[in-house]
Motif scaffolding. Structure first.
Motif, short mmCIF file in Angstrom:
data_model
loop_
_atom_site.label_atom_id
_atom_site.label_comp_id
_atom_site.label_asym_id
_atom_site.label_seq_id
_atom_site.Cartn_x
_atom_site.Cartn_y
_atom_site.Cartn_z
N MET A 161 35.45 -27.89 -0.85
CA MET A 161 35.35 -27.57 0.57
C MET A 161 34.25 -28.40 1.21
O MET A 161 33.17 -28.57 0.66
N SER A 162 34.53 -28.96 2.39
CA SER A 162 33.56 -29.82 3.08
C SER A 162 32.40 -29.00 3.62
O SER A 162 32.56 -27.86 4.07
N THR A 163 31.22 -29.60 3.59
CA THR A 163 30.01 -28.95 4.09
C THR A 163 29.84 -29.28 5.57
O THR A 163 29.90 -30.45 5.95
N PRO A 164 29.62 -28.28 6.44
CA PRO A 164 29.44 -28.55 7.86
C PRO A 164 28.14 -29.30 8.14
O PRO A 164 27.14 -29.11 7.44
N VAL A 165 28.17 -30.14 9.18
CA VAL A 165 27.03 -30.97 9.55
C VAL A 165 26.75 -30.82 11.05
O VAL A 165 27.68 -30.79 11.86
N THR A 166 25.48 -30.75 11.39
CA THR A 166 25.05 -30.80 12.78
C THR A 166 24.06 -31.94 12.93
O THR A 166 23.11 -32.04 12.15
N ILE A 167 24.29 -32.81 13.91
CA ILE A 167 23.40 -33.93 14.20
C ILE A 167 22.56 -33.57 15.42
O ILE A 167 23.09 -33.20 16.47
N LEU A 168 21.25 -33.69 15.28
CA LEU A 168 20.32 -33.34 16.35
C LEU A 168 19.69 -34.62 16.89
O LEU A 168 19.00 -35.34 16.18
N CYS A 169 19.97 -34.92 18.17
CA CYS A 169 19.48 -36.15 18.80
C CYS A 169 18.60 -35.81 20.00
O CYS A 169 18.47 -34.66 20.40
N GLY A 170 18.01 -36.83 20.57
CA GLY A 170 17.16 -36.66 21.75
C GLY A 170 16.00 -37.62 21.68
O GLY A 170 15.58 -38.06 20.61
N GLU A 171 15.46 -37.95 22.85
CA GLU A 171 14.39 -38.94 22.88
C GLU A 171 13.11 -38.40 22.25
O GLU A 171 12.96 -37.19 22.01
N LEU A 172 12.18 -39.29 22.00
CA LEU A 172 10.90 -38.92 21.41
C LEU A 172 10.20 -37.90 22.31
O LEU A 172 10.06 -38.12 23.52
N GLY A 173 9.77 -36.79 21.72
CA GLY A 173 9.05 -35.78 22.47
C GLY A 173 9.90 -34.77 23.19
O GLY A 173 9.37 -33.90 23.90
N ALA A 174 11.23 -34.82 23.02
CA ALA A 174 12.10 -33.87 23.73
C ALA A 174 12.03 -32.47 23.14
O ALA A 174 12.35 -31.49 23.81
N GLY A 175 11.63 -32.37 21.87
CA GLY A 175 11.51 -31.06 21.24
C GLY A 175 12.47 -30.83 20.09
O GLY A 175 12.73 -29.68 19.72
N LYS A 176 12.98 -31.90 19.50
CA LYS A 176 13.94 -31.76 18.40
C LYS A 176 13.30 -31.06 17.20
O LYS A 176 13.91 -30.16 16.61
N THR A 177 12.11 -31.49 16.82
CA THR A 177 11.47 -30.92 15.63
C THR A 177 11.12 -29.45 15.85
O THR A 177 11.28 -28.62 14.94
N THR A 178 10.67 -29.11 17.04
CA THR A 178 10.38 -27.71 17.35
C THR A 178 11.64 -26.86 17.26
O THR A 178 11.63 -25.76 16.69
N LEU A 179 12.74 -27.39 17.80
CA LEU A 179 14.01 -26.68 17.74
C LEU A 179 14.46 -26.51 16.29
O LEU A 179 14.91 -25.44 15.88
N LEU A 180 14.33 -27.56 15.50
CA LEU A 180 14.73 -27.52 14.11
C LEU A 180 13.87 -26.53 13.32
O LEU A 180 14.38 -25.76 12.51
N SER A 181 12.58 -26.55 13.55
CA SER A 181 11.70 -25.63 12.84
C SER A 181 12.03 -24.19 13.16
O SER A 181 12.05 -23.33 12.28
N SER A 182 12.30 -23.92 14.43
CA SER A 182 12.69 -22.57 14.84
C SER A 182 13.99 -22.15 14.17
O SER A 182 14.15 -21.00 13.74
N LEU A 183 14.92 -23.09 14.08
CA LEU A 183 16.21 -22.80 13.44
C LEU A 183 16.01 -22.45 11.97
O LEU A 183 16.60 -21.49 11.46
N LEU A 184 15.19 -23.22 11.28
CA LEU A 184 14.96 -22.98 9.85
C LEU A 184 14.32 -21.61 9.61
O LEU A 184 14.57 -20.97 8.58
N GLU A 185 13.50 -21.17 10.53
CA GLU A 185 12.81 -19.89 10.36
C GLU A 185 13.69 -18.70 10.70
O GLU A 185 13.46 -17.59 10.22
N SER A 186 14.73 -18.92 11.54
CA SER A 186 15.49 -17.79 12.06
C SER A 186 16.87 -17.62 11.45
O SER A 186 17.47 -16.55 11.58
N THR A 187 17.40 -18.62 10.76
CA THR A 187 18.74 -18.50 10.21
C THR A 187 18.71 -17.98 8.78
O THR A 187 17.74 -18.20 8.04
#
Length: 435
Positions: free
Chosen positions: A1-27
């Motif tokens: 079975m294929s593993t689902p993938v999400t690609i997170l993009c955005g310019e430098l400083g847009a908040g990608k890492t903050t969003l990702l960190s929050s996701l890792l803590e809440s899922t």
């Protein structure tokens, strides 16, 4: 079975890492994370590892010294395939570098080596609401009530690197979820204006607004949004050109990703998602128009125009026919106060007669002039409170006159590019020092 993938993009400083960190803590899902940065030290990977309290850090796979969509693409593909083979996880999240284009990354999961192991669920672009408004939506330097004095991007490097504004809009135009972050830094009216403009630039994408990268996991994971053909054709500027095709009965598109490659060959990879999206409210003054002419631009007058475009023009993109460049199909891309001219292929009319016949047989509806063949200018124009008629008149003034059509075009002073990989960048505003 294929593993689902999400690609997170955005310019430098847009908040990608903050969003990702929050996701890792809440899922409660078992996530694998690939973090890409450009530099010897992968700062984002360090931040994600620290926030998620991982003991070994092995769940965070970091690629450094390059961009996953270009220079280290081979390493990227090998890494994600090896990751699935060696570890068990429910979902792969990729935080792309702020200078990455999302489309080449997505294609590796649809048509590349990773396609057999993974299923690309979504391409998510994070937008800094304050910066986006100031850059693309404010009517003047004093517009908005935000307190931050954010710097605007500096001008292009001496090597003709594509402007940051152009890359930001590429990230917006190729995605299926737009996360408008840092909404605490804009007023409600500014936020609504940003959302309306994003809806115009990318009509297909779902838009959510947030502060501090806070977003519930169901908004990002477990939702099958992505379709390559739909995403490729969904940008507002492409839809404007398609609308012009429908009105004029012309279906020839020289976009770099669709018909032209570096050798001038053509292939059609177009698709339509049939998505019907309401236009932004008229109160925002956002308009989408097209410009189509079958007469070349005078290179000097065109350059002068591109160096003085109105600030109300948010986005312009399409194909240009420039006198003195009879072989080169040149794409013009305008974002913010920067315009890039780049050779993206050759006109069919510049090829040998045998090759012309081959291409024309494959494109029976191709509009063709007996003398000039398929050469044309076809642009999409997206603006806010834009004086459309004035801009169209200025563009027409750049076209060769009847007398100039009979001149020797090689005598014109011409700064337009002559080969692929050598873009020309022009600025229509005062260059920033980046401070």
């Amino acid at each position: 079975m294929s593993t689902p993938v999400t690609i997170l993009c955005g310019e430098l400083g847009a908040g990608k890492t903050t969003l990702l960190s929050s996701l890792l803590e809440s899922t409660d899902r078992e996530l694998a994370v690939l973090v890409n940065d450009v530099g010897a030290i992968n700062v984002d990977a360090d931040l994600v590892e620290a926030r998620t309290e991982l003991e070994t850090g092995e769940e965070v796979l970091a690629l450094e010294n390059g961009c996953i969509c270009c220079g280290i693409g081979g390493e990227f593909s090998r890494s994600v395939v090896r990751l699935q083979r060696e570890r068990a996880f429910d979902h792969l999240v990729i935080e792309a570098s702020g200078v990455s284009e999302p489309e080449p990354i997505a294609r590796q999961f649809v048509r590349g080596p990773a396609a057999g192991s993974y299923d690309l669920e979504a391409v998510v672009t994070v937008v800094d609401a304050r910066r986006f408004f100031d850059r693309f939506a404010a009517s003047d330097a004093d517009a908005g009530d935000g307190e931050l004095d954010l710097p605007t991007p500096s001008g292009p490097d001496d090597d003709g690197t594509r402007p940051l504004e152009d890359l930001v809009l590429e990230q917006v135009e190729f995605c299926d979820l737009l996360v408008v972050n840092k909404c605490d830094l804009v007023s409600e009216a500014e936020r609504e204006h940003v959302v309306a403009l994003l809806e115009t630039l990318q009509p297909r994408a779902e838009i959510v607004t947030t502060e501090y990268g806070s977003l519930d996991p169901p908004n990002l994971l477990g939702v099958q949004r992505f379709d390559l053909e739909s995403a490729t054709e969904a940008a507002g500027w492409k839809r404007a050109l398609e609308g012009d095709d429908e009105e004029g009965g012309h279906d020839h598109d020289h976009d770099h990703d669709d018909r032209h490659d570096h050798e001038g060959d053509h292939s059609d990879d177009r698709g339509h998602d049939g998505h019907d999206h309401a236009h932004p409210p008229d109160q925002y003054g956002i308009t989408v128009d097209s410009y189509h002419r079958r007469r070349p631009f005078h290179p000097e007058r065109l350059t002068a125009l591109l160096e003085s475009l109105p600030t109300e023009l948010v986005r312009a993109k399409g194909l240009c026919w420039i006198a003195g460049r009879e072989r080169q199909a040149i794409t013009m891309s305008h974002a913010g106060d920067q315009t890039t001219l780049e050779v993206t292929g050759r006109w069919i009319a510049s090829l040998s007669e045998d090759r012309q016949e081959t291409y024309r047989r494959g494109q029976p509806d191709l509009e063709w002039d007996e003398k000039w063949g398929d050469r044309e200018t076809r642009l999409a124009l997206i603006g806010r409170d834009l004086d459309r008629d004035a801009l169209l008149e200025r563009l027409d003034d750049c076209l060769l006159t009847d007398d100039e059509m009979d001149d020797d075009w090689s005598t014109f002073e011409n700064g337009a590019p002559t080969s692929t990989g050598e873009p020309i960048v022009l600025s229509s505003g005062e260059p920033s020092d980046g401070n």
